[in-house]
Write a protein that holds these residues in place. Structure first.
Motif, mmCIF file in Angstrom:
data_model
loop_
_atom_site.group_PDB
_atom_site.id
_atom_site.type_symbol
_atom_site.label_atom_id
_atom_site.label_comp_id
_atom_site.label_asym_id
_atom_site.label_seq_id
_atom_site.Cartn_x
_atom_site.Cartn_y
_atom_site.Cartn_z
ATOM 1 N N TRP A 160 0.819 -1.206 0.000
ATOM 2 C CA TRP A 160 0.000 0.000 0.000
ATOM 3 C C TRP A 160 0.853 1.256 0.000
ATOM 4 O O TRP A 160 2.012 1.239 0.393
ATOM 5 N N ARG A 161 0.251 2.335 -0.467
ATOM 6 C CA ARG A 161 0.900 3.651 -0.427
ATOM 7 C C ARG A 161 -0.170 4.726 -0.369
ATOM 8 O O ARG A 161 -1.324 4.496 -0.736
ATOM 9 N N THR A 162 0.245 5.896 0.070
ATOM 10 C CA THR A 162 -0.702 6.969 0.377
ATOM 11 C C THR A 162 -0.241 8.290 -0.219
ATOM 12 O O THR A 162 0.953 8.582 -0.257
ATOM 13 N N ALA A 163 -1.216 9.084 -0.668
ATOM 14 C CA ALA A 163 -0.960 10.463 -1.090
ATOM 15 C C ALA A 163 -1.878 11.377 -0.279
ATOM 16 O O ALA A 163 -2.853 10.914 0.324
ATOM 17 N N LEU A 164 -1.564 12.660 -0.251
ATOM 18 C CA LEU A 164 -2.384 13.604 0.505
ATOM 19 C C LEU A 164 -2.439 14.948 -0.205
ATOM 20 O O LEU A 164 -1.407 15.489 -0.613
ATOM 21 N N GLU A 198 0.531 17.664 -1.107
ATOM 22 C CA GLU A 198 1.556 17.592 -0.064
ATOM 23 C C GLU A 198 2.367 16.297 -0.155
ATOM 24 O O GLU A 198 3.525 16.250 0.253
ATOM 25 N N GLN A 199 1.743 15.252 -0.670
ATOM 26 C CA GLN A 199 2.418 13.958 -0.853
ATOM 27 C C GLN A 199 1.809 13.281 -2.069
ATOM 28 O O GLN A 199 0.603 13.017 -2.102
ATOM 29 N N ASP A 220 6.672 6.010 7.592
ATOM 30 C CA ASP A 220 7.377 6.911 8.510
ATOM 31 C C ASP A 220 7.780 8.208 7.816
ATOM 32 O O ASP A 220 7.675 9.298 8.391
ATOM 33 N N ALA A 221 8.243 8.090 6.576
ATOM 34 C CA ALA A 221 8.589 9.289 5.799
ATOM 35 C C ALA A 221 7.338 10.122 5.527
ATOM 36 O O ALA A 221 7.375 11.362 5.574
ATOM 37 N N ALA A 277 3.123 15.804 9.131
ATOM 38 C CA ALA A 277 2.949 16.398 10.469
ATOM 39 C C ALA A 277 3.108 17.923 10.490
ATOM 40 O O ALA A 277 2.324 18.614 11.149
ATOM 41 N N PRO A 278 4.076 18.497 9.768
ATOM 42 C CA PRO A 278 4.254 19.965 9.867
ATOM 43 C C PRO A 278 3.439 20.798 8.876
ATOM 44 O O PRO A 278 3.563 22.022 8.887
ATOM 45 N N ILE A 279 2.614 20.202 8.016
ATOM 46 C CA ILE A 279 1.916 21.018 7.016
ATOM 47 C C ILE A 279 0.988 22.019 7.709
ATOM 48 O O ILE A 279 0.413 21.730 8.751
ATOM 49 N N THR A 280 0.850 23.164 7.095
ATOM 50 C CA THR A 280 0.114 24.260 7.733
ATOM 51 C C THR A 280 -1.219 24.526 7.037
ATOM 52 O O THR A 280 -1.439 24.165 5.876
ATOM 53 N N TYR A 281 -2.078 25.173 7.784
ATOM 54 C CA TYR A 281 -3.426 25.527 7.355
ATOM 55 C C TYR A 281 -3.385 26.615 6.278
ATOM 56 O O TYR A 281 -2.615 27.564 6.367
ATOM 57 N N ILE A 282 -4.211 26.470 5.226
ATOM 58 C CA ILE A 282 -4.224 27.441 4.123
ATOM 59 C C ILE A 282 -5.172 28.603 4.396
ATOM 60 O O ILE A 282 -4.817 29.770 4.286
#
Length: 239
Positions: free
Chosen positions: A54-58, A68-69, A78-79, A85-90
């Protein structure tokens, strides 16, 4: 058709509401939800015994969409967590349709052929009045084989009009694919559905439960065997 020992591939895209609807605590709660899902996915095993790959995008969406990913940049859970975790609100207006069209494009350009494709849309169902036709965009995505979960952020998603919208955006049956972050055990319930989708999307070859046939005719006689080895000498006779 997949072979019995081939990996079952599950791909997920999270669509995070980063508009004014998600200001303050809601944005952080969405991120925690995503990170919890990804952490728990690390231990997910299929009942069939087949390996789950499996893999994930965001994507974050507001009046614009930020990838973002992507799938292409996936380097493991983990990566992913370190990156998200640090992405910020638009901030700004809520244009959910843009997120869905970007999602469809991401799957078309980076998705794996034959994978189980999932979208997890976080929304309370309230869009900017100028948001383009969301139902048309969602129908196009579903036509590409993408399964939609809709996850409300707050109890606003449970208001009559918003709840109806989330049910229409989700895949069917809605009872299986509509959730709310405020529900107890929401992560566990969604993980169960993810696992079930993988089991359904990568079914095992059917096992033949055939009746026993009739006994066959006797076979031809075998060839004459080779001469046996010499025996051991007998005991010496008496005088």
């Amino acid at each position: 058709m997949r072979s019995r020992d081939e990996d079952c591939i599950l791909e997920m895209v999270f669509l995070l509401d980063s508009s004014e609807s998600a200001k303050d605590f809601n944005h952080e709660q969405q991120k925690k939800f995503v990170l919890d899902i990804v952490e728990r996915m690390k231990g997910l095993q299929l009942s069939s015994g087949r390996t789950l790959s499996w893999r994930t995008a965001l994507l974050q969406y507001s009046s614009t969409v930020l990838i973002e990913q992507s799938f292409r940049d996936w380097k493991g859970p983990d990566a992913f967590k370190s990156r998200i975790a640090p992405i910020t609100y638009i901030g700004h207006g809520t244009y959910t349709t843009y997120a869905i069209t970007n999602l469809t494009q991401l799957y078309m350009t980076e998705g794996t052929h034959g994978s189980v494709k999932v979208a997890v849309l976080l929304t309370d169902g309230v869009d900017h009045p100028r948001n383009p036709d969301i139902f048309s965009a969602t129908a196009d995505a579903k036509h590409q084989g993408i399964v939609f979960f809709t996850v409300g952020m707050t109890r606003v998603a449970e208001e009559v009009a918003n709840a109806a919208k989330l049910r229409l955006l989700a895949s069917v049956p809605a009872s299986r694919f509509v959730f709310n972050l405020q529900e107890k055990g929401v992560v566990e319930r969604i993980l169960k559905e993810m696992k079930d989708l993988a089991e359904e999307g990568c079914p095992q070859p059917p096992i033949c439960n055939c009746e026993k046939g009739e006994r066959g005719l006797p076979g031809p006689a075998g060839k004459k065997g080779r001469p046996g080895d010499d025996g051991v000498p007998g005991p010496k006779g008496a005088k």
